[in-house]
Enzyme design. Structure first.
Site, mmCIF file in Angstrom:
data_model
loop_
_atom_site.group_PDB
_atom_site.id
_atom_site.type_symbol
_atom_site.label_atom_id
_atom_site.label_comp_id
_atom_site.label_asym_id
_atom_site.label_seq_id
_atom_site.Cartn_x
_atom_site.Cartn_y
_atom_site.Cartn_z
ATOM 1 N N HIS A 89 93.892 67.086 12.383
ATOM 2 C CA HIS A 89 93.732 68.069 13.463
ATOM 3 C C HIS A 89 94.686 69.227 13.279
ATOM 4 O O HIS A 89 95.763 69.083 12.713
ATOM 5 C CB HIS A 89 93.919 67.431 14.843
ATOM 6 N N GLU A 92 101.176 61.427 15.334
ATOM 7 C CA GLU A 92 100.768 60.549 16.441
ATOM 8 C C GLU A 92 99.331 60.042 16.277
ATOM 9 O O GLU A 92 99.065 58.862 16.491
ATOM 10 C CB GLU A 92 100.911 61.347 17.749
ATOM 11 N N ASP A 106 94.473 69.925 24.174
ATOM 12 C CA ASP A 106 95.449 68.841 24.036
ATOM 13 C C ASP A 106 95.771 68.334 25.448
ATOM 14 O O ASP A 106 96.010 69.117 26.361
ATOM 15 C CB ASP A 106 96.722 69.362 23.350
ATOM 16 N N ILE A 107 95.765 67.032 25.606
ATOM 17 C CA ILE A 107 95.936 66.425 26.926
ATOM 18 C C ILE A 107 97.352 66.667 27.482
ATOM 19 O O ILE A 107 97.544 66.698 28.702
ATOM 20 C CB ILE A 107 95.587 64.911 26.859
ATOM 21 N N HIS A 138 96.665 72.137 15.526
ATOM 22 C CA HIS A 138 97.081 72.572 16.865
ATOM 23 C C HIS A 138 96.998 74.106 16.900
ATOM 24 O O HIS A 138 97.561 74.767 16.021
ATOM 25 C CB HIS A 138 98.551 72.215 17.128
HETATM 26 P P1 AMP Z 1 100.202 64.786 16.331
HETATM 27 O O1 AMP Z 1 99.374 63.641 15.756
HETATM 28 O O2 AMP Z 1 101.684 64.526 16.213
HETATM 29 O O3 AMP Z 1 99.801 66.123 15.771
HETATM 30 O O4 AMP Z 1 99.928 64.846 17.902
HETATM 31 C C1 AMP Z 1 98.697 64.463 18.455
HETATM 32 C C2 AMP Z 1 98.390 65.316 19.668
HETATM 33 O O5 AMP Z 1 97.201 64.794 20.254
HETATM 34 C C3 AMP Z 1 99.478 65.324 20.743
HETATM 35 O O6 AMP Z 1 99.838 66.676 21.029
HETATM 36 C C4 AMP Z 1 98.800 64.633 21.945
HETATM 37 O O7 AMP Z 1 99.172 65.201 23.190
HETATM 38 C C5 AMP Z 1 97.317 64.857 21.654
HETATM 39 N N1 AMP Z 1 96.421 63.831 22.195
HETATM 40 C C6 AMP Z 1 96.536 62.482 22.069
HETATM 41 N N2 AMP Z 1 95.505 61.861 22.679
HETATM 42 C C7 AMP Z 1 94.714 62.837 23.184
HETATM 43 C C8 AMP Z 1 93.491 62.850 23.920
HETATM 44 N N3 AMP Z 1 92.850 61.709 24.262
HETATM 45 N N4 AMP Z 1 92.962 64.045 24.293
HETATM 46 C C9 AMP Z 1 93.580 65.199 23.944
HETATM 47 N N5 AMP Z 1 94.729 65.264 23.250
HETATM 48 C C10 AMP Z 1 95.301 64.093 22.874
#
Ligand code: AMP
Length: 130
Positions: free
Chosen positions: A93, A88, A29-30, A95
Protein backbone atom coordinates in the site's frame (compact mmCIF):
# COMPACT_ATOMS: atom_id res chain seq x y z
CA UNK A 1 -4.99 -16.11 5.94
CA UNK A 2 -6.14 -13.15 3.85
CA UNK A 3 -4.76 -9.71 4.79
CA UNK A 4 -7.11 -7.17 6.32
CA UNK A 5 -6.86 -5.26 3.01
CA UNK A 6 -7.85 -8.36 1.00
CA UNK A 7 -10.88 -8.62 3.28
CA UNK A 8 -11.71 -5.01 2.37
CA UNK A 9 -11.32 -5.86 -1.34
CA UNK A 10 -13.66 -8.84 -0.86
CA UNK A 11 -16.23 -6.62 0.90
CA UNK A 12 -15.86 -8.67 4.10
CA UNK A 13 -14.99 -5.59 6.12
CA UNK A 14 -16.05 -2.03 5.31
CA UNK A 15 -13.93 0.90 4.20
CA UNK A 16 -14.37 4.56 3.32
CA UNK A 17 -13.76 4.11 -0.40
CA UNK A 18 -12.51 7.02 -2.50
CA UNK A 19 -11.69 5.34 -5.85
CA UNK A 20 -11.27 1.99 -7.56
CA UNK A 21 -10.74 0.30 -10.87
CA UNK A 22 -10.46 -3.38 -11.74
CA UNK A 23 -6.94 -3.64 -10.27
CA UNK A 24 -6.58 -1.02 -7.55
CA UNK A 25 -8.53 0.46 -4.64
CA UNK A 26 -8.14 3.67 -2.61
CA UNK A 27 -9.78 4.20 0.78
CA UNK A 28 -9.27 6.29 3.91
CA UNK A 29 -6.79 5.16 6.53
CA UNK A 30 -8.85 4.28 9.59
CA UNK A 31 -6.41 6.18 11.85
CA UNK A 32 -5.33 9.14 9.73
CA UNK A 33 -2.24 11.17 10.56
CA UNK A 34 -4.02 14.04 8.75
CA UNK A 35 -7.65 14.26 7.61
CA UNK A 36 -7.85 12.78 4.12
CA UNK A 37 -5.00 10.29 4.72
CA UNK A 38 -5.66 7.75 1.98
CA UNK A 39 -4.30 4.26 1.32
CA UNK A 40 -3.93 2.93 -2.21
CA UNK A 41 -3.67 -0.84 -2.65
CA UNK A 42 -3.53 -3.43 -5.43
CA UNK A 43 -6.61 -5.67 -5.24
CA UNK A 44 -4.33 -8.64 -5.81
CA UNK A 45 -2.68 -9.65 -2.56
CA UNK A 46 1.03 -8.91 -2.77
CA UNK A 47 2.86 -8.39 0.49
CA UNK A 48 5.69 -6.08 -0.45
CA UNK A 49 5.32 -3.21 -2.91
CA UNK A 50 8.82 -3.60 -4.35
CA UNK A 51 8.09 -7.23 -5.23
CA UNK A 52 5.49 -6.05 -7.76
CA UNK A 53 6.39 -6.66 -11.41
CA UNK A 54 7.47 -3.40 -13.12
CA UNK A 55 4.34 -3.08 -15.26
CA UNK A 56 1.98 -3.52 -12.32
CA UNK A 57 4.06 -1.17 -10.14
CA UNK A 58 3.93 1.59 -12.77
CA UNK A 59 0.16 1.17 -13.19
CA UNK A 60 -0.20 1.24 -9.41
CA UNK A 61 1.74 4.51 -9.12
CA UNK A 62 -0.28 6.05 -11.98
CA UNK A 63 -3.50 5.13 -10.16
CA UNK A 64 -2.06 6.65 -6.94
CA UNK A 65 -1.19 9.81 -8.89
CA UNK A 66 -4.80 10.15 -10.06
CA UNK A 67 -5.99 9.76 -6.47
CA UNK A 68 -3.38 12.28 -5.23
CA UNK A 69 -4.55 14.91 -7.74
CA UNK A 70 -8.15 14.56 -6.56
CA UNK A 71 -7.08 14.48 -2.92
CA UNK A 72 -5.20 17.78 -3.33
CA UNK A 73 -8.35 19.44 -4.68
CA UNK A 74 -10.59 18.00 -1.96
CA UNK A 75 -8.30 18.69 0.99
CA UNK A 76 -6.51 22.00 0.35
CA UNK A 77 -2.85 21.67 1.42
CA UNK A 78 0.66 22.52 0.26
CA UNK A 79 1.53 19.03 -0.99
CA UNK A 80 0.25 15.47 -1.06
CA UNK A 81 3.02 13.40 0.50
CA UNK A 82 3.51 9.77 -0.49
CA UNK A 83 4.94 7.15 1.88
CA UNK A 84 5.52 3.43 1.83
CA UNK A 85 5.90 1.75 5.22
CA UNK A 86 4.15 -1.61 5.34
CA UNK A 87 5.24 -2.73 8.79
CA UNK A 88 1.70 -3.22 10.09
CA UNK A 89 -0.26 -4.65 7.17
CA UNK A 90 1.49 -7.16 4.85
CA UNK A 91 -0.41 -6.08 1.75
CA UNK A 92 1.31 -3.53 -0.50
CA UNK A 93 0.00 0.00 0.00
CA UNK A 94 0.89 3.62 -0.60
CA UNK A 95 0.00 6.26 1.98
CA UNK A 96 -1.15 9.59 0.45
CA UNK A 97 -1.23 12.36 3.05
CA UNK A 98 -2.24 16.02 2.68
CA UNK A 99 0.51 18.07 4.36
CA UNK A 100 1.35 21.71 4.98
CA UNK A 101 4.70 21.09 6.63
CA UNK A 102 7.07 18.25 7.48
CA UNK A 103 5.56 17.82 10.94
CA UNK A 104 2.20 16.79 9.42
CA UNK A 105 3.79 13.52 8.28
CA UNK A 106 3.95 12.07 11.77
CA UNK A 107 3.01 8.41 11.96
CA UNK A 108 3.06 8.60 15.75
CA UNK A 109 0.16 11.05 15.65
CA UNK A 110 -2.71 8.84 14.52
CA UNK A 111 -6.16 10.39 14.81
CA UNK A 112 -9.62 8.98 15.11
CA UNK A 113 -12.40 10.83 13.31
CA UNK A 114 -16.12 10.12 13.61
CA UNK A 115 -17.76 7.87 11.02
CA UNK A 116 -19.71 10.89 9.80
CA UNK A 117 -16.51 12.91 9.23
CA UNK A 118 -14.81 9.97 7.49
CA UNK A 119 -17.81 9.44 5.16
CA UNK A 120 -17.98 13.11 4.29
CA UNK A 121 -14.21 13.34 3.61
CA UNK A 122 -14.31 10.17 1.46
CA UNK A 123 -17.23 11.54 -0.58
CA UNK A 124 -15.44 14.88 -1.07
CA UNK A 125 -12.26 13.16 -2.31
CA UNK A 126 -14.19 10.74 -4.53
CA UNK A 127 -16.00 13.63 -6.22
CA UNK A 128 -12.65 15.23 -7.20
CA UNK A 129 -11.10 12.10 -8.77
CA UNK A 130 -11.39 12.14 -12.54
P1 AMP B 1 1.77 0.26 7.59
O1 AMP B 1 1.57 -1.22 7.26
O2 AMP B 1 2.80 0.46 8.68
O3 AMP B 1 2.05 1.09 6.37
O4 AMP B 1 0.41 0.81 8.23
C1 AMP B 1 -0.84 0.29 7.86
C2 AMP B 1 -1.88 1.39 7.89
O5 AMP B 1 -3.14 0.78 7.64
C3 AMP B 1 -1.98 2.14 9.22
O6 AMP B 1 -1.85 3.54 8.97
C4 AMP B 1 -3.39 1.77 9.74
O7 AMP B 1 -4.03 2.85 10.39
C5 AMP B 1 -4.11 1.39 8.45
N1 AMP B 1 -5.19 0.41 8.62
C6 AMP B 1 -5.14 -0.77 9.28
N2 AMP B 1 -6.32 -1.41 9.20
C7 AMP B 1 -7.14 -0.63 8.46
C8 AMP B 1 -8.49 -0.73 8.01
N3 AMP B 1 -9.26 -1.80 8.30
N4 AMP B 1 -9.01 0.28 7.27
C9 AMP B 1 -8.25 1.36 6.95
N5 AMP B 1 -6.97 1.52 7.33
C10 AMP B 1 -6.41 0.54 8.09
Amino acid sequence: MASVFSMIVAGEIPCYKVAENDKFLAFLDINPVMPGHTLVIPKREVSYIFDMPDEEYVEFELFAKKVALGLKKAMPCVRIAEAVIGLEVPHAHIHLIPINNEGDMNFRNKQSLSGEEMSSIAARIASEIK
